[in-house]
Every structure is written in structure tokens, then in C-alpha cells.
Write a protein that holds these residues in place. Structure first.
Motif, PDB file in Angstrom:
ATOM      1  N   UNK A   1     -10.465   7.225  -2.939  1.00  0.00           N
ATOM      2  CA  UNK A   1     -10.736   5.896  -2.393  1.00  0.00           C
ATOM      3  C   UNK A   1     -11.776   5.128  -3.208  1.00  0.00           C
ATOM      4  N   UNK A   2     -11.665   3.811  -3.146  1.00  0.00           N
ATOM      5  CA  UNK A   2     -12.665   2.922  -3.730  1.00  0.00           C
ATOM      6  C   UNK A   2     -13.594   2.495  -2.595  1.00  0.00           C
TER       7      UNK A   2
ATOM      8  N   UNK B   1       0.917   4.944  -6.057  1.00  0.00           N
ATOM      9  CA  UNK B   1      -0.048   4.351  -6.979  1.00  0.00           C
ATOM     10  C   UNK B   1      -1.173   3.631  -6.256  1.00  0.00           C
ATOM     11  N   UNK B   2      -1.102   3.590  -4.905  1.00  0.00           N
ATOM     12  CA  UNK B   2      -2.099   2.868  -4.129  1.00  0.00           C
ATOM     13  C   UNK B   2      -3.431   3.606  -4.143  1.00  0.00           C
ATOM     14  N   UNK B   3      -4.523   2.826  -4.187  1.00  0.00           N
ATOM     15  CA  UNK B   3      -5.861   3.399  -4.109  1.00  0.00           C
ATOM     16  C   UNK B   3      -6.546   2.800  -2.886  1.00  0.00           C
ATOM     17  N   UNK B   4      -6.788   3.600  -1.830  1.00  0.00           N
ATOM     18  CA  UNK B   4      -7.396   3.064  -0.613  1.00  0.00           C
ATOM     19  C   UNK B   4      -8.725   2.381  -0.899  1.00  0.00           C
TER      20      UNK B   4
ATOM     21  N   UNK C   1      -7.275  14.083 -11.803  1.00  0.00           N
ATOM     22  CA  UNK C   1      -8.420  13.177 -11.852  1.00  0.00           C
ATOM     23  C   UNK C   1      -8.142  11.925 -12.684  1.00  0.00           C
ATOM     24  N   UNK C   2      -7.051  11.933 -13.407  1.00  0.00           N
ATOM     25  CA  UNK C   2      -6.735  10.805 -14.294  1.00  0.00           C
ATOM     26  C   UNK C   2      -6.243   9.607 -13.483  1.00  0.00           C
ATOM     27  N   UNK C   3      -6.787   8.401 -13.725  1.00  0.00           N
ATOM     28  CA  UNK C   3      -6.356   7.220 -12.995  1.00  0.00           C
ATOM     29  C   UNK C   3      -4.890   6.871 -13.228  1.00  0.00           C
ATOM     30  N   UNK C   4      -4.337   7.304 -14.356  1.00  0.00           N
ATOM     31  CA  UNK C   4      -2.938   6.970 -14.664  1.00  0.00           C
ATOM     32  C   UNK C   4      -1.958   8.032 -14.200  1.00  0.00           C
ATOM     33  N   UNK C   5      -2.417   8.973 -13.361  1.00  0.00           N
ATOM     34  CA  UNK C   5      -1.515  10.027 -12.872  1.00  0.00           C
ATOM     35  C   UNK C   5      -0.331   9.441 -12.110  1.00  0.00           C
ATOM     36  N   UNK C   6      -0.587   8.372 -11.349  1.00  0.00           N
ATOM     37  CA  UNK C   6       0.503   7.749 -10.584  1.00  0.00           C
ATOM     38  C   UNK C   6       1.587   7.241 -11.519  1.00  0.00           C
ATOM     39  N   UNK C   7       1.182   6.716 -12.678  1.00  0.00           N
ATOM     40  CA  UNK C   7       2.152   6.229 -13.667  1.00  0.00           C
ATOM     41  C   UNK C   7       2.927   7.409 -14.246  1.00  0.00           C
ATOM     42  N   UNK C   8       2.209   8.508 -14.527  1.00  0.00           N
ATOM     43  CA  UNK C   8       2.862   9.714 -15.045  1.00  0.00           C
ATOM     44  C   UNK C   8       3.925  10.204 -14.091  1.00  0.00           C
ATOM     45  N   UNK C   9       3.604  10.182 -12.796  1.00  0.00           N
ATOM     46  CA  UNK C   9       4.549  10.643 -11.782  1.00  0.00           C
ATOM     47  C   UNK C   9       5.725   9.678 -11.667  1.00  0.00           C
TER      48      UNK C   9
END
Length: 231
Positions: A219-220, A185-188, A114-122
Motif C-alpha cells: 500500500x501507499x 496492478x492496483x496499489x492500495x 518487491x519489484x514495482x513492475x511485477x504486475x507488468x511481468x505477470x
């Protein structure tokens, strides 16, 4: 006879005291034995270990000198076991979904999901370590719990469940714009257009967004109305 009994009682008392001293000496010997010293030493080491701060497995140089591995499920799991304590400490976790060619798909769990920075972590954490240890790995795709790839058909199916209610008051809803983005890291981005009285009702708009987010949680979503265009 009375004197003899008194003497015997005294001897018994002395004997008990001697026995107590022997027991105490024996206990002292046991406590000072090499085994006990080793245990005490281990306890001390354990306390010191608990005081030591956790070294992040993602830190620069931590993976240096570790052997290179082939891209297999077992080897990926082996590396993840080293990374999990750091993720769990932040309330998250990760599990392998599948390995497709040089692409590793991981599901982010707990706070990582659920964390928005998960993509950065990965991207800068897990993927960096994996690429260092497994040279044949191409990239990592992060999948959030309940993740579904956003498609136009999928959105229209959701809108079909809303349209009948809006049409009663002369309203409509349609997909205006869809941008699925690229990379982990993309957010639809989904833009919906609404007409009729429903566009002025926050409860109606909130329900539409809830239905879309229930399926496409990553998604946003934005809802615009024809009255907004007039402004």
C-alpha cells in the motif's frame, strides 16, 4: 660375467623404453577413439551453449506450435518450469498458490515480490504465455509475499495500537481515505489524519507508517495533519 650383467641391464632399459612407447601409443589410441571424439565434441557444444544468450520465453512467437493444455496444477507447473529460468536470472521466482475456477493465483518470490513492475511481468509475461497454452484459463492474480487485502477494519486495528500513545499528548489518528483499487496492478492508497503534537514529529509519523506497511506492504500510505489543512 660383468659383460653379461651389462648386456642384461641394457636389455632391461630397452624393454622399459619399449613399454613406455607401447603405453604412449595405447594412450594415443584411447584419446583418438570415437568415444573420446564424442566427449570432446560434447565439451565443445557445451561451451557454445554457454555462450548462447538466453531466449526469453516471453518473446513473441516462442510459444507457437506448443500443445494446448488443460487447466490443472501439473500443467501450470509444467509451463512455469519453462518460465522460471528467465525469472531466476533476474533474481525472482514464482509459485502456485491455488487454482480457483478459471483464476490462477501465483505468489511472486525474490525480486519479483518487491519489484514495482511485477504486475507488468505477470500481466504481459506470465499471463500471456499461460493464456496461449491453457485456453480455459481466465486470468492470473499475483500475490506478493506477506500480501494481505487492505480493509478498513484491518487499518483501524493498526491505528488502535497507536492511538493510546498519541492521546497522552492530546493527539488523535483516524482513517481519512481508503482506495483499494482494482486488478493485479492496483496499489492500495491509504490516507491517515493525525492531530496534536505528533503530526510535527517525523519519528512518530514514521512509526505509524512502519506499522501500516508491515501489514500492508503493497500500500501507499500518506499522513496528513489538521495543521496542513490550515495551510
Amino acid at each position: 660375467e660383468e659383460k653379461e650383467e651389462e648386456e642384461e641391464e641394457k636389455e632391461d632399459v630397452y624393454k622399459l623404453e619399449d613399454d613406455d612407447e607401447e603405453v604412449e601409443e595405447d594412450m594415443q589410441k584411447r584419446l583418438s577413439s570415437p568415444f573420446s571424439e564424442m566427449l570432446n565434441s560434447m565439451k565443445g557444444d557445451d561451451k557454445q551453449a554457454r555462450r548462447k544468450p538466453m531466449v526469453s520465453p516471453f518473446a513473441d512467437g516462442v510459444q507457437l506450435g506448443k500443445p494446448k493444455l488443460a487447466l490443472t496444477h501439473e500443467n501450470v507447473e509444467l509451463i512455469l518450469e519453462d518460465l522460471r529460468p528467465a525469472l531466476i536470472a533476474d533474481g525472482g521466482n514464482v509459485k502456485i498458490l491455488e487454482i480457483e475456477g478459471p483464476i490462477l493465483k501465483l505468489e511472486m518470490l525474490g525480486s519479483c515480490g518487491t519489484c514495482p513492475s511485477s504486475a507488468i511481468t505477470v500481466k504481459f509475461g506470465i499471463e500471456k504465455v499461460m493464456l496461449d497454452r491453457i485456453p480455459e484459463l481466465g486470468e492470473i492474480e499475483a500475490v506478493m509475499p506477506g500480501f494481505k487485502v487492505v480493509t478498513e477494519e484491518g487499518i483501524l486495528e493498526i491505528l488502535d495500537t497507536v492511538s493510546p500513545f498519541l492521546s497522552v499528548s492530546g493527539g488523535t489518528i483516524e482513517l481519512v481515505e481508503l482506495d483499494v483499487g482494482e486488478g493485479i496492478s492496483a496499489r492500495p492508497s491509504i490516507v491517515l489524519g493525525m492531530t496534536g503534537p505528533g503530526q510535527r514529529n517525523q519519528s512518530v509519523k514514521a512509526e505509524v507508517m512502519r506499522r501500516v506497511k508491515f501489514i500492508y506492504g503493497q500500500a501507499q500510505v500518506e499522513i496528513i495533519g489538521d495543521e496542513d489543512e490550515d495551510d
